[in-house]
Design an enzyme around this catalytic site. Sequence first.
Site, PDB file in Angstrom:
ATOM      1  CE  LYS A 102      47.297  99.975  26.730  1.00 25.94           C
ATOM      2  NZ  LYS A 102      47.277  99.551  25.572  1.00 25.94           N
ATOM      3  CB  CYS A 103      50.049 107.196  26.352  1.00 22.23           C
ATOM      4  SG  CYS A 103      50.136 109.303  26.504  1.00 22.23           S
ATOM      5  N   PRO A 104      52.014 107.852  29.143  1.00 19.35           N
ATOM      6  CG  PRO A 104      52.757 109.900  30.534  1.00 19.35           C
ATOM      7  CD  PRO A 104      51.610 108.789  30.434  1.00 19.35           C
TER       8      PRO A 104
END
Length: 78
Positions: free
Chosen positions: A10-12
């Site tokens: 998942k981001c980042p």
Amino acid sequence: MPRLDFRGLKCPLPALLARRALKRAPAGQTIEVLADDPLAPVDVPHMCREEGIEIVEIDLQDACTRFVLRRPAPANPG
């Protein structure tokens, strides 16, 4: 060309890990990055602009985005 598979992250993380890999790569090296995070098509290009990394290709494939990124060669001070 090395392939980095960041699907499931998942981001980042996809952008951060791609940046780390490119900083370690030789100048001019091209890498392929796969990411399925919905924010990757925003985060990775943003990171590239910030770091001066060339985006060679972006390919949206269903729920996965494929990026081809190149670490720039140093400028020739001539």
